[in-house]
Design a protein around this motif. Structure first.
Motif, PDB file in Angstrom:
ATOM      1  N   SER A   1     -41.651 -10.055  -5.681  1.00 54.53           N
ATOM      2  CA  SER A   1     -40.330  -9.478  -5.859  1.00 54.53           C
ATOM      3  C   SER A   1     -39.751  -9.043  -4.514  1.00 54.53           C
ATOM      4  O   SER A   1     -40.438  -9.063  -3.505  1.00 54.53           O
ATOM      5  N   GLN A   2     -38.498  -8.688  -4.528  1.00 57.37           N
ATOM      6  CA  GLN A   2     -37.812  -8.319  -3.303  1.00 57.37           C
ATOM      7  C   GLN A   2     -37.863  -6.817  -3.058  1.00 57.37           C
ATOM      8  O   GLN A   2     -37.989  -6.031  -3.991  1.00 57.37           O
ATOM      9  N   THR A   3     -37.725  -6.443  -1.807  1.00 60.16           N
ATOM     10  CA  THR A   3     -37.585  -5.042  -1.407  1.00 60.16           C
ATOM     11  C   THR A   3     -36.295  -4.905  -0.626  1.00 60.16           C
ATOM     12  O   THR A   3     -36.045  -5.673   0.316  1.00 60.16           O
TER      13      THR A   3
ATOM     14  N   HIS B   1     -33.922  -2.417   1.616  1.00 61.40           N
ATOM     15  CA  HIS B   1     -33.914  -1.214   2.441  1.00 61.40           C
ATOM     16  C   HIS B   1     -32.470  -0.835   2.739  1.00 61.40           C
ATOM     17  O   HIS B   1     -31.646  -1.712   3.079  1.00 61.40           O
TER      18      HIS B   1
ATOM     19  N   VAL C   1     -33.092  -6.995   3.473  1.00 61.49           N
ATOM     20  CA  VAL C   1     -33.834  -7.508   2.320  1.00 61.49           C
ATOM     21  C   VAL C   1     -35.129  -8.140   2.784  1.00 61.49           C
ATOM     22  O   VAL C   1     -35.149  -8.884   3.771  1.00 61.49           O
ATOM     23  N   GLU C   2     -36.198  -7.865   2.055  1.00 62.54           N
ATOM     24  CA  GLU C   2     -37.484  -8.515   2.301  1.00 62.54           C
ATOM     25  C   GLU C   2     -37.917  -9.256   1.053  1.00 62.54           C
ATOM     26  O   GLU C   2     -37.584  -8.872  -0.059  1.00 62.54           O
ATOM     27  N   GLY C   3     -38.665 -10.333   1.241  1.00 64.86           N
ATOM     28  CA  GLY C   3     -39.299 -10.991   0.108  1.00 64.86           C
ATOM     29  C   GLY C   3     -38.543 -12.155  -0.470  1.00 64.86           C
ATOM     30  O   GLY C   3     -38.951 -12.703  -1.501  1.00 64.86           O
TER      31      GLY C   3
ATOM     32  N   PHE D   1     -31.960  -6.882  -7.565  1.00 59.60           N
ATOM     33  CA  PHE D   1     -32.836  -5.860  -7.024  1.00 59.60           C
ATOM     34  C   PHE D   1     -31.976  -4.905  -6.208  1.00 59.60           C
ATOM     35  O   PHE D   1     -31.167  -5.348  -5.391  1.00 59.60           O
TER      36      PHE D   1
ATOM     37  N   GLY E   1     -31.341  -1.431  -3.710  1.00 57.17           N
ATOM     38  CA  GLY E   1     -31.878  -0.512  -2.729  1.00 57.17           C
ATOM     39  C   GLY E   1     -31.807   0.913  -3.249  1.00 57.17           C
ATOM     40  O   GLY E   1     -31.274   1.163  -4.331  1.00 57.17           O
TER      41      GLY E   1
END
Lengths: 113, 112
Positions: free
Chosen positions: A1-3, A5, A25-27, A103, A105
Motif C-alpha cells: 500500500s501507499q504512504t 506524507h 507519496v511512497e509505495g 490513500f 495523508g
C-alpha cells in the motif's frame, strides 16, 4: 500500500502571507494526486487533482494553486492567504485510475489570522 | 460538488451494539467507497463496492448497495470504542473518472 506524507502538521499564518504545503507519496509510481480541504465538521471539497507531472486540474476558483514538480510530489501554494483559507488540508493518492481507493495523508491544519 | 449524503449526521451507541448509517447519491456510479476519519486525522479507506455488487463484507463491516434507489448502507457490528469516528461515503461516476464525491459524513460515538 501507499504512504502519504504531509508537512507541516499545523500552521498558523497571518493574512496576506504566502503558503506552501507539501505532499509526497511512497509505495507507488505515477499516482493520481489530490488536494482536498475540509471545513470543521464537514465533508471534503476537492481543490486540485493531477494525473501526471505538470498536469493540474483546478476544481474551484480560489486563492490557491497547485504544482506537481515530480511524480510523487504535490505542492499547494498561495501568494497571499485569506481568512477563508483556514481549514484542514488533505493530500490523497490513487495508484492507477480513479476507480481505486484513495490513500490519504495525515493532513495539515491551517489557521489564518 | 457533494453527491453523497449520509444519514444520520450523528449517531451515539453503546459498545457492543450495531451501528448503521446510510448514504444516498444522485447520479449513476461506477463504485461507492466508505472511509473512516478519526478526529483530526486523515481518512482511511474501509471498503469499495462496485455498481454490479449488492453486498460486501470486511471483518465487522457490511456494506450494501441498491443502485435502483441510489443508496448504500454501512453496518458496523459489535461496535467498540475504537470505532468512534466520522464515516464518509464517496462515489465515483465512471471508470474513467478521477474524482470522488464525498458526503458530509456521519459522526459515530461509541459509549463504553
Amino acid at each position: 500500500s501507499q504512504t502519504i506524507h504531509q508537512w507541516p502538521a499545523t500552521l498558523v499564518q497571518p493574512v496576506g502571507s504566502p503558503l506552501s504545503l507539501e505532499c509526497t507519496v511512497e509505495g507507488t509510481s505515477n499516482p493520481n494526486l489530490y488536494w482536498y480541504r475540509q471545513a470543521a465538521g464537514r465533508g471534503l471539497q476537492l481543490l486540485f487533482y493531477s494525473v501526471g507531472i505538470g498536469q493540474i486540474s483546478s476544481e474551484v476558483p480560489q486563492n490557491l494553486s497547485a504544482s506537481r514538480p515530480q511524480d510523487r510530489q504535490f505542492i499547494l501554494s498561495s501568494k497571499k492567504l485569506l481568512l477563508s483559507d483556514s481549514g484542514f488540508y488533505l493530500c490523497a493518492s490513487t495508484g492507477g485510475k480513479g476507480y481505486n481507493e484513495q490513500f490519504f495523508g495525515p493532513g495539515t491544519r491551517l489557521t489564518v489570522l | 460538488s457533494q453527491q453523497g449524503e449520509e444519514d444520520p449526521q450523528a449517531l451515539s451507541i453503546q459498545e457492543g451494539e450495531n451501528a448503521t448509517m446510510n448514504c444516498s447519491y444522485k447520479t449513476s456510479i461506477n463504485n461507492l467507497q466508505w472511509y473512516r476519519q478519526n478526529s483530526g486525522r486523515g481518512l482511511v479507506h474501509l471498503i469499495l463496492i462496485r455498481s454490479n455488487e449488492r453486498e460486501k463484507h470486511s471483518g465487522r463491516l457490511r456494506v450494501t448497495l441498491d443502485t435502483s434507489k441510489k443508496s448504500s448502507s454501512l453496518l458496523i457490528t459489535a461496535s467498540r470504542a475504537a470505532d468512534t469516528a466520522s464515516y464518509f461515503c464517496a462515489t465515483l461516476p465512471g471508470s474513467n473518472d478521477y474524482k470522488l464525491s464525498f458526503g458530509a459524513g456521519t459522526t459515530v460515538t461509541v459509549r463504553a
